[in-house]
Design an enzyme around this catalytic site. Structure first.
Site, PDB file in Angstrom:
ATOM      1  N   LYS A  13      35.383  69.592  62.167  1.00 20.63           N
ATOM      2  CA  LYS A  13      36.811  69.476  61.861  1.00 20.63           C
ATOM      3  C   LYS A  13      37.649  70.085  62.995  1.00 20.63           C
ATOM      4  O   LYS A  13      38.652  69.501  63.418  1.00 20.63           O
ATOM      5  CB  LYS A  13      37.102  70.197  60.541  1.00 20.63           C
ATOM      6  CG  LYS A  13      38.505  69.969  60.060  1.00 20.63           C
ATOM      7  CD  LYS A  13      38.890  70.931  58.983  1.00 20.63           C
ATOM      8  CE  LYS A  13      38.679  70.383  57.612  1.00 20.63           C
ATOM      9  NZ  LYS A  13      39.389  71.161  56.580  1.00 20.63           N
ATOM     10  N   ASP A  70      43.767  70.790  54.857  1.00 25.15           N
ATOM     11  CA  ASP A  70      42.892  70.616  53.702  1.00 25.15           C
ATOM     12  C   ASP A  70      42.877  69.128  53.385  1.00 25.15           C
ATOM     13  O   ASP A  70      43.908  68.453  53.501  1.00 25.15           O
ATOM     14  CB  ASP A  70      43.359  71.428  52.494  1.00 25.15           C
ATOM     15  CG  ASP A  70      42.197  71.655  51.527  1.00 25.15           C
ATOM     16  OD1 ASP A  70      41.158  72.189  51.952  1.00 25.15           O
ATOM     17  OD2 ASP A  70      42.317  71.286  50.348  1.00 25.15           O
ATOM     18  N   PHE A 153      31.550  63.718  59.852  1.00 23.16           N
ATOM     19  CA  PHE A 153      31.052  64.744  58.924  1.00 23.16           C
ATOM     20  C   PHE A 153      31.537  64.390  57.515  1.00 23.16           C
ATOM     21  O   PHE A 153      32.233  63.396  57.309  1.00 23.16           O
ATOM     22  CB  PHE A 153      31.539  66.143  59.351  1.00 23.16           C
ATOM     23  CG  PHE A 153      33.016  66.365  59.196  1.00 23.16           C
ATOM     24  CD1 PHE A 153      33.902  65.848  60.132  1.00 23.16           C
ATOM     25  CD2 PHE A 153      33.542  67.065  58.114  1.00 23.16           C
ATOM     26  CE1 PHE A 153      35.272  66.028  60.002  1.00 23.16           C
ATOM     27  CE2 PHE A 153      34.907  67.268  57.973  1.00 23.16           C
ATOM     28  CZ  PHE A 153      35.774  66.735  58.925  1.00 23.16           C
ATOM     29  N   GLY A 154      31.168  65.249  56.559  1.00 23.24           N
ATOM     30  CA  GLY A 154      31.638  65.073  55.185  1.00 23.24           C
ATOM     31  C   GLY A 154      31.238  63.714  54.615  1.00 23.24           C
ATOM     32  O   GLY A 154      30.089  63.271  54.736  1.00 23.24           O
ATOM     33  N   ASP A 156      32.160  60.818  55.674  1.00 22.40           N
ATOM     34  CA  ASP A 156      32.319  59.726  56.654  1.00 22.40           C
ATOM     35  C   ASP A 156      31.285  58.604  56.500  1.00 22.40           C
ATOM     36  O   ASP A 156      31.645  57.431  56.644  1.00 22.40           O
ATOM     37  CB  ASP A 156      32.273  60.269  58.090  1.00 22.40           C
ATOM     38  CG  ASP A 156      33.605  60.856  58.524  1.00 22.40           C
ATOM     39  OD1 ASP A 156      34.609  60.640  57.828  1.00 22.40           O
ATOM     40  OD2 ASP A 156      33.633  61.536  59.571  1.00 22.40           O
ATOM     41  N   HIS A 182      43.006  59.887  58.081  1.00 21.74           N
ATOM     42  CA  HIS A 182      43.889  60.843  57.417  1.00 21.74           C
ATOM     43  C   HIS A 182      44.229  62.011  58.341  1.00 21.74           C
ATOM     44  O   HIS A 182      45.387  62.338  58.542  1.00 21.74           O
ATOM     45  CB  HIS A 182      43.171  61.335  56.146  1.00 21.74           C
ATOM     46  CG  HIS A 182      41.717  61.665  56.385  1.00 21.74           C
ATOM     47  ND1 HIS A 182      40.827  60.735  56.851  1.00 21.74           N
ATOM     48  CD2 HIS A 182      41.018  62.822  56.288  1.00 21.74           C
ATOM     49  CE1 HIS A 182      39.628  61.294  57.015  1.00 21.74           C
ATOM     50  NE2 HIS A 182      39.737  62.567  56.679  1.00 21.74           N
TER      51      HIS A 182
HETATM   52  P1  IMP Z   1      38.111  70.640  53.469  1.00 21.57           P
HETATM   53  O1  IMP Z   1      39.422  70.128  53.851  1.00 21.57           O
HETATM   54  O2  IMP Z   1      37.389  71.200  54.648  1.00 21.57           O
HETATM   55  O3  IMP Z   1      38.172  71.583  52.311  1.00 21.57           O
HETATM   56  O4  IMP Z   1      37.240  69.385  53.055  1.00 21.57           O
HETATM   57  C1  IMP Z   1      37.093  68.922  51.735  1.00 21.57           C
HETATM   58  C2  IMP Z   1      35.908  67.986  51.665  1.00 21.57           C
HETATM   59  O5  IMP Z   1      36.227  66.749  52.273  1.00 21.57           O
HETATM   60  C3  IMP Z   1      34.620  68.476  52.324  1.00 21.57           C
HETATM   61  O6  IMP Z   1      33.533  68.005  51.567  1.00 21.57           O
HETATM   62  C4  IMP Z   1      34.653  67.807  53.662  1.00 21.57           C
HETATM   63  O7  IMP Z   1      33.356  67.618  54.199  1.00 21.57           O
HETATM   64  C5  IMP Z   1      35.316  66.484  53.323  1.00 21.57           C
HETATM   65  N1  IMP Z   1      36.070  65.994  54.454  1.00 21.57           N
HETATM   66  C6  IMP Z   1      37.111  66.605  55.076  1.00 21.57           C
HETATM   67  N2  IMP Z   1      37.541  65.863  56.096  1.00 21.57           N
HETATM   68  C7  IMP Z   1      36.742  64.770  56.149  1.00 21.57           C
HETATM   69  C8  IMP Z   1      36.701  63.653  57.017  1.00 21.57           C
HETATM   70  O8  IMP Z   1      37.448  63.506  57.994  1.00 21.57           O
HETATM   71  N3  IMP Z   1      35.759  62.732  56.732  1.00 21.57           N
HETATM   72  C9  IMP Z   1      34.894  62.842  55.690  1.00 21.57           C
HETATM   73  N4  IMP Z   1      34.886  63.882  54.854  1.00 21.57           N
HETATM   74  C10 IMP Z   1      35.819  64.844  55.093  1.00 21.57           C
END
Ligand code: IMP
Length: 201
Positions: A13, A70, A153-154, A156, A182
């Site tokens: 991130k 967030d 990540f996450g 994606d 986003h």
């Molecule tokens: P946070 O904003 O770091 O709390 O992320 C919340 C959740 O969304 C976590 O599971 C992250 O891995 C996921 N997430 C945040 N940004 C992305 C992204 O750009 N792509 C995919 N998943 C995301």
């Protein structure tokens, strides 16, 4: 040159935020969070509240302005879940792979036409004197039936943006993802506000 501390412990991130914001705003220096600082408990009821918690903690420690975000994934067929609980969807300590497996399992009976989803990011710049700038960005898409790709990540590997060519975010280069994502949208908007602020002083 304005220096900001990046209020995230997630290196993927942090890289995305840095790449997007420095493309739009050259006069910014972004420094990483000190890994020895205590983890922020993200127990806010909204994305904005959680982004503020992270920005507050980082700016209070670093004594310089902070950038935080967030993000939430909302899935129509799941009545907006996981939403603000996206990071802890499968369990409190869930990994990305566990969250994806749980999401695909929750959606195994959902047909291709009903897999609409949206990512939203709230991006915040906060100064030690309490001043705040905020921007949001969203992207619409669908949840794929299987994970595809190794980038990002996450979630994606299971998110296919509607404005794309059918690839998941994890099958795109960082530049391709930033154009549609986003986070790309939220931090481009925040960067423009930072440039306007700099010009006005
Ligand atoms: P946070 O904003 O770091 O709390 O992320 C919340 C959740 O969304 C976590 O599971 C992250 O891995 C996921 N997430 C945040 N940004 C992305 C992204 O750009 N792509 C995919 N998943 C995301």
């Amino acid at each position: 040159m304005t220096r900001f501390v990046l209020a995230t412990a997630n290196p993927a991130k942090a890289r995305e935020i840095k790449e997007v914001i420095q493309t739009e705003y050259e006069d910014i220096e972004v420094i990483p969070l000190d890994p020895s600082w205590p983890e922020v408990i993200e127990d806010g009821a909204t994305l904005e509240a959680n982004a503020l918690l992270k920005a507050d903690a980082a700016t209070a420690r670093a004594l310089i302005p902070a950038l935080a975000d967030d993000t939430g994934l909302e899935v129509s067929a799941l009545q907006g879940a996981p939403g603000v609980r996206s990071a802890r969807y499968a369990s409190d300590e869930a990994t990305d792979a566990q969250n994806i497996a749980f999401l695909l399992d929750q959606m195994r009976a959902v047909s291709a036409e009903n897999r609409a989803a949206r990512f939203t990011t709230v991006a915040i710049a906060k100064w030690p004197d309490g001043k705040i700038l905020l921007a949001t960005g969203s992207v619409y898409g669908v949840i794929a039936e299987q994970a595809r790709g190794d980038a990002g990540f996450g979630y994606d590997p299971v998110f296919v943006p509607t404005e794309g060519d059918g690839r998941t975010f994890a099958e795109m280069s960082p530049v391709e993802k930033h154009k549609l994502s986003h986070r790309g949208r939220a931090f481009r908007s925040l960067a423009h506000k930072l440039v306007d602020l700099e010009r006005s002083v």
